[in-house]
Design an enzyme around this catalytic site. Structure first.
Site, PDB file in Angstrom:
ATOM      1  N   GLY A 217       0.831  -1.203   0.000  1.00  0.00           N
ATOM      2  CA  GLY A 217       0.000   0.000   0.000  1.00  0.00           C
ATOM      3  C   GLY A 217       0.863   1.249   0.000  1.00  0.00           C
ATOM      4  N   SER A 218       0.389   2.282  -0.641  1.00  0.00           N
ATOM      5  CA  SER A 218       1.202   3.491  -0.816  1.00  0.00           C
ATOM      6  C   SER A 218       0.322   4.726  -0.911  1.00  0.00           C
ATOM      7  CB  SER A 218       2.013   3.364  -2.096  1.00  0.00           C
ATOM      8  OG  SER A 218       1.116   3.089  -3.169  1.00  0.00           O
ATOM      9  N   GLY A 219      -0.758   4.750  -0.122  1.00  0.00           N
ATOM     10  CA  GLY A 219      -1.600   5.950  -0.054  1.00  0.00           C
ATOM     11  C   GLY A 219      -0.951   6.968   0.878  1.00  0.00           C
TER      12      GLY A 219
ATOM     13  N   GLY B  49       0.392   4.991   3.961  1.00  0.00           N
ATOM     14  CA  GLY B  49       1.425   4.060   3.503  1.00  0.00           C
ATOM     15  C   GLY B  49       2.702   4.813   3.157  1.00  0.00           C
TER      16      GLY B  49
ATOM     17  N   LYS C  56      -7.290   0.820   9.221  1.00  0.00           N
ATOM     18  CA  LYS C  56      -8.367   1.145  10.158  1.00  0.00           C
ATOM     19  C   LYS C  56      -9.696   0.810   9.502  1.00  0.00           C
ATOM     20  CE  LYS C  56      -5.761   4.544  12.731  1.00  0.00           C
ATOM     21  NZ  LYS C  56      -5.503   5.953  13.008  1.00  0.00           N
TER      22      LYS C  56
ATOM     23  N   ALA D 152      -1.538  11.157   8.829  1.00  0.00           N
ATOM     24  CA  ALA D 152      -0.313  10.855   8.077  1.00  0.00           C
ATOM     25  C   ALA D 152       0.528  12.097   7.762  1.00  0.00           C
ATOM     26  CB  ALA D 152      -0.687  10.127   6.792  1.00  0.00           C
TER      27      ALA D 152
ATOM     28  N   LYS E 181     -13.818   4.496  15.459  1.00  0.00           N
ATOM     29  CA  LYS E 181     -13.663   5.950  15.604  1.00  0.00           C
ATOM     30  C   LYS E 181     -13.964   6.660  14.287  1.00  0.00           C
ATOM     31  CE  LYS E 181      -9.684   6.378  13.289  1.00  0.00           C
ATOM     32  NZ  LYS E 181      -9.369   7.285  12.191  1.00  0.00           N
TER      33      LYS E 181
ATOM     34  N   ARG F 262     -10.280  12.979   7.601  1.00  0.00           N
ATOM     35  CA  ARG F 262     -11.021  13.052   6.336  1.00  0.00           C
ATOM     36  C   ARG F 262     -12.487  12.697   6.543  1.00  0.00           C
ATOM     37  NH1 ARG F 262      -6.682   9.023   3.681  1.00  0.00           N
ATOM     38  NH2 ARG F 262      -7.320   7.978   5.578  1.00  0.00           N
ATOM     39  N   ASN F 263     -12.751  11.762   7.455  1.00  0.00           N
ATOM     40  CA  ASN F 263     -14.147  11.395   7.712  1.00  0.00           C
ATOM     41  C   ASN F 263     -14.931  12.586   8.254  1.00  0.00           C
ATOM     42  OD1 ASN F 263     -14.527   8.356   7.238  1.00  0.00           O
ATOM     43  ND2 ASN F 263     -12.599   8.435   8.376  1.00  0.00           N
TER      44      ASN F 263
HETATM   45  P1  NAD Z   1      -5.408   6.682   0.972  1.00  0.00           P
HETATM   46  O1  NAD Z   1      -6.854   6.789   1.328  1.00  0.00           O
HETATM   47  O2  NAD Z   1      -4.554   7.878   1.062  1.00  0.00           O
HETATM   48  O3  NAD Z   1      -5.257   6.199  -0.519  1.00  0.00           O
HETATM   49  C1  NAD Z   1      -6.037   5.224  -1.159  1.00  0.00           C
HETATM   50  C2  NAD Z   1      -5.090   4.162  -1.686  1.00  0.00           C
HETATM   51  O4  NAD Z   1      -5.858   3.105  -2.265  1.00  0.00           O
HETATM   52  C3  NAD Z   1      -4.147   4.670  -2.782  1.00  0.00           C
HETATM   53  O5  NAD Z   1      -2.850   4.214  -2.525  1.00  0.00           O
HETATM   54  C4  NAD Z   1      -4.722   4.026  -4.029  1.00  0.00           C
HETATM   55  O6  NAD Z   1      -3.743   3.799  -5.000  1.00  0.00           O
HETATM   56  C5  NAD Z   1      -5.238   2.731  -3.483  1.00  0.00           C
HETATM   57  N1  NAD Z   1      -6.221   2.058  -4.317  1.00  0.00           N
HETATM   58  C6  NAD Z   1      -7.182   2.599  -5.106  1.00  0.00           C
HETATM   59  N2  NAD Z   1      -7.868   1.632  -5.729  1.00  0.00           N
HETATM   60  C7  NAD Z   1      -7.334   0.451  -5.319  1.00  0.00           C
HETATM   61  C8  NAD Z   1      -7.618  -0.914  -5.612  1.00  0.00           C
HETATM   62  N3  NAD Z   1      -8.604  -1.277  -6.443  1.00  0.00           N
HETATM   63  N4  NAD Z   1      -6.859  -1.868  -5.007  1.00  0.00           N
HETATM   64  C9  NAD Z   1      -5.890  -1.528  -4.149  1.00  0.00           C
HETATM   65  N5  NAD Z   1      -5.573  -0.259  -3.841  1.00  0.00           N
HETATM   66  C10 NAD Z   1      -6.290   0.716  -4.426  1.00  0.00           C
HETATM   67  O7  NAD Z   1      -4.754   5.485   1.802  1.00  0.00           O
HETATM   68  P2  NAD Z   1      -4.176   5.557   3.306  1.00  0.00           P
HETATM   69  O8  NAD Z   1      -4.507   6.862   3.931  1.00  0.00           O
HETATM   70  O9  NAD Z   1      -2.762   5.138   3.269  1.00  0.00           O
HETATM   71  O10 NAD Z   1      -5.097   4.496   4.041  1.00  0.00           O
HETATM   72  C11 NAD Z   1      -4.769   3.142   4.237  1.00  0.00           C
HETATM   73  C12 NAD Z   1      -5.293   2.725   5.600  1.00  0.00           C
HETATM   74  O11 NAD Z   1      -4.614   3.478   6.603  1.00  0.00           O
HETATM   75  C13 NAD Z   1      -6.788   2.989   5.815  1.00  0.00           C
HETATM   76  O12 NAD Z   1      -7.354   1.913   6.518  1.00  0.00           O
HETATM   77  C14 NAD Z   1      -6.811   4.232   6.682  1.00  0.00           C
HETATM   78  O13 NAD Z   1      -7.949   4.304   7.520  1.00  0.00           O
HETATM   79  C15 NAD Z   1      -5.550   4.037   7.503  1.00  0.00           C
HETATM   80  N6  NAD Z   1      -4.978   5.254   8.091  1.00  0.00           N
HETATM   81  C16 NAD Z   1      -4.878   6.422   7.396  1.00  0.00           C
HETATM   82  C17 NAD Z   1      -4.316   7.540   7.994  1.00  0.00           C
HETATM   83  C18 NAD Z   1      -4.162   8.853   7.278  1.00  0.00           C
HETATM   84  O14 NAD Z   1      -3.948   9.876   7.928  1.00  0.00           O
HETATM   85  N7  NAD Z   1      -4.241   8.884   5.962  1.00  0.00           N
HETATM   86  C19 NAD Z   1      -3.827   7.452   9.291  1.00  0.00           C
HETATM   87  C20 NAD Z   1      -3.909   6.248   9.967  1.00  0.00           C
HETATM   88  C21 NAD Z   1      -4.506   5.153   9.355  1.00  0.00           C
HETATM   89  P1  13P Z   2      -9.320   9.828   8.592  1.00  0.00           P
HETATM   90  O1  13P Z   2      -9.334   8.569   7.764  1.00  0.00           O
HETATM   91  O2  13P Z   2     -10.695  10.278   9.012  1.00  0.00           O
HETATM   92  O3  13P Z   2      -8.551  10.928   7.909  1.00  0.00           O
HETATM   93  O4  13P Z   2      -8.542   9.508   9.933  1.00  0.00           O
HETATM   94  C1  13P Z   2      -7.142   9.479   9.901  1.00  0.00           C
HETATM   95  C2  13P Z   2      -6.621   8.745  11.088  1.00  0.00           C
HETATM   96  O5  13P Z   2      -6.855   7.575  11.222  1.00  0.00           O
HETATM   97  C3  13P Z   2      -5.856   9.511  12.077  1.00  0.00           C
HETATM   98  O6  13P Z   2      -5.386   8.703  13.129  1.00  0.00           O
END
Ligand code: NAD
Ligand code: 13P
Length: 341
Positions: free
Chosen positions: A10-12, A15, A120, A153, A204, A268-269
């Site tokens: 994963g690389s969002g 990630g 999450k 992140a 949450k 974001r939520n």
């Molecule tokens: P993100 O929401 O930023 O990005 C979405 C990702 O999904 C992208 O990398 C995209 O390329 C990918 N994607 C799109 N379509 C896809 C498909 N069909 N198959 C596989 N991948 C696909 O991602 P994120 O923020 O890194 O979130 C990943 C997890 O981490 C989530 O469960 C999120 O709740 C959790 N999280 C996020 C944050 C934050 O601040 N962003 C913090 C803590 C936990």
């Molecule tokens: P959101 O997905 O609502 O942005 O929450 C980010 C998060 O998990 C912070 O700890």
């Protein structure tokens, strides 16, 4: 002995930020190979592949713009190639994609592999809720830890201090994972409660939708705190109902109360939920317009939680989460967010 081969799935937004911590930490210890593959869901930006951009510019310009990734993080678009010989897997994709990915990587990972989920979310089937770590375990048959906390992140990428929580079953695995993440600015705590850490991280996101609704009503701080307090109690009640071993202390860790606070203020939520009320646009349109490819997790979770509680005749025990679901999906007037308590 052989070095650990770490692979990030994963690389969002998260990630990419996590890869900055991992890329730095692996080079500090001979326990790990320096190179860390990061599986990237390939996409094309202005005619160039995202993986190529990451591997040449060392920046995920779409999901974490403005922050360099360490040069030992290598973007790989093919999941089987990415995980070849992996001994440590870090899962950080939106939860809806996890099962399909596991099926594809099964044959390529090392036989003594273990993993950690930064996801999450939670899944549900006919018999009730399913932890993401249990889905991964059932697909790949590997031991799993979970990491979750008050961890927006972008703030971590900016190296602003925060805490996080690792839930473990086996302390040795927990310690190994800590080596990958711990940093002066990213302080890792432990709980022996893999389920509790994940239930907190998933639920949450639902409560944060309620916080966004509250913000749209311009109700103020006291109201929002009240909704968060009630939300926390329902999170605990849900955990107790479906995972009787969950520890009360877990809710006091970063993954519990702290993450609830940070998400209800800065996530974001929350942001999309406020816009949902103010603009009356659909969730899909808002995700598209406001998140630039990032994914909303709370809406699916709210729906799944509702359906599970309904099936189990338990809606009355969770009035706040039920009201959030009804505002989000059944057109219930947003004012009910306080009136239904
Ligand atoms: P993100 O929401 O930023 O990005 C979405 C990702 O999904 C992208 O990398 C995209 O390329 C990918 N994607 C799109 N379509 C896809 C498909 N069909 N198959 C596989 N991948 C696909 O991602 P994120 O923020 O890194 O979130 C990943 C997890 O981490 C989530 O469960 C999120 O709740 C959790 N999280 C996020 C944050 C934050 O601040 N962003 C913090 C803590 C936990
Ligand atoms: P959101 O997905 O609502 O942005 O929450 C980010 C998060 O998990 C912070 O700890």
């Amino acid at each position: 002995s052989q070095q650990e081969r770490v692979v990030i799935i994963g690389s969002g937004n998260w990630g990419s930020a996590a890869s900055r911590l991992i890329g730095k930490n692996v080079t500090k210890s001979s326990r790990f190979e320096d190179r860390v593959n990061m599986w990237v869901y390939e996409e094309v930006l202005n005619g160039q592949k995202l993986t190529e951009i990451i591997n040449t510019q060392h920046e995920n310009v779409k999901y974490l713009p403005g922050y360099k990734l360490p040069k030992n993080i290598v973007a790989v678009p093919d999941i089987v190639e990415a995980v070849k010989g992996a001994t440590v897997l870090v899962f950080v994709v939106p939860h809806q994609f996890i099962r399909n990915l596991c099926k594809q990587m099964k044959s390529a990972i090392s036989s003594h592999c273990r993993g950690i989920s930064l996801i999450k979310g939670i899944d549900f089937n006919e018999s009730g809720p399913l932890l993401i770590t249990d889905i991964i375990k059932s697909e790949l048959n590997i031991p799993m830890c979970a990491l979750s906390g008050a961890n927006i992140a972008n703030e971590i990428a900016a190296e602003k201090f925060c805490e996080t929580t690792i839930g473990y079953e086996n302390l040795e695995d927990g310690k190994l994972m800590k080596e990958l993440f711990h940093d002066d600015m990213f302080r890792v705590g432990f709980v022996k409660d893999v389920a509790g850490v994940q239930v907190c991280g998933a639920l949450k996101n639902v409560i944060a939708l309620g916080a966004g609704f509250c913000d749209a009503l311009e109700m103020g701080n006291n109201t929002k705190s009240a909704l968060m307090r009630i939300g926390l109690i329902e999170m605990q009640r849900f955990a107790k109902k479906y995972y009787s071993n969950v520890k009360v202390e877990t809710f006091m860790e970063s993954c519990g109360v702290a993450d609830l606070i940070t998400t209800c203020y800065g996530g974001r939520n929350r942001k999309c939920a406020e816009a949902f009320i103010r603009t009356k646009k659909s969730w899909n349109v808002l995700e598209e317009e406001l998140l630039n490819g990032q994914k909303l997790q709370g809406t699916t979770t709210a729906k799944d939680v509702y359906l599970t509680l309904k099936k189990d005749n338990a809606l009355e025990e969770f009035p706040h989460m039920v009201t959030i679901y009804r505002i989000a999906f059944e057109g219930l007037p947003v004012e009910r967010i306080v009136l239904d308590i």
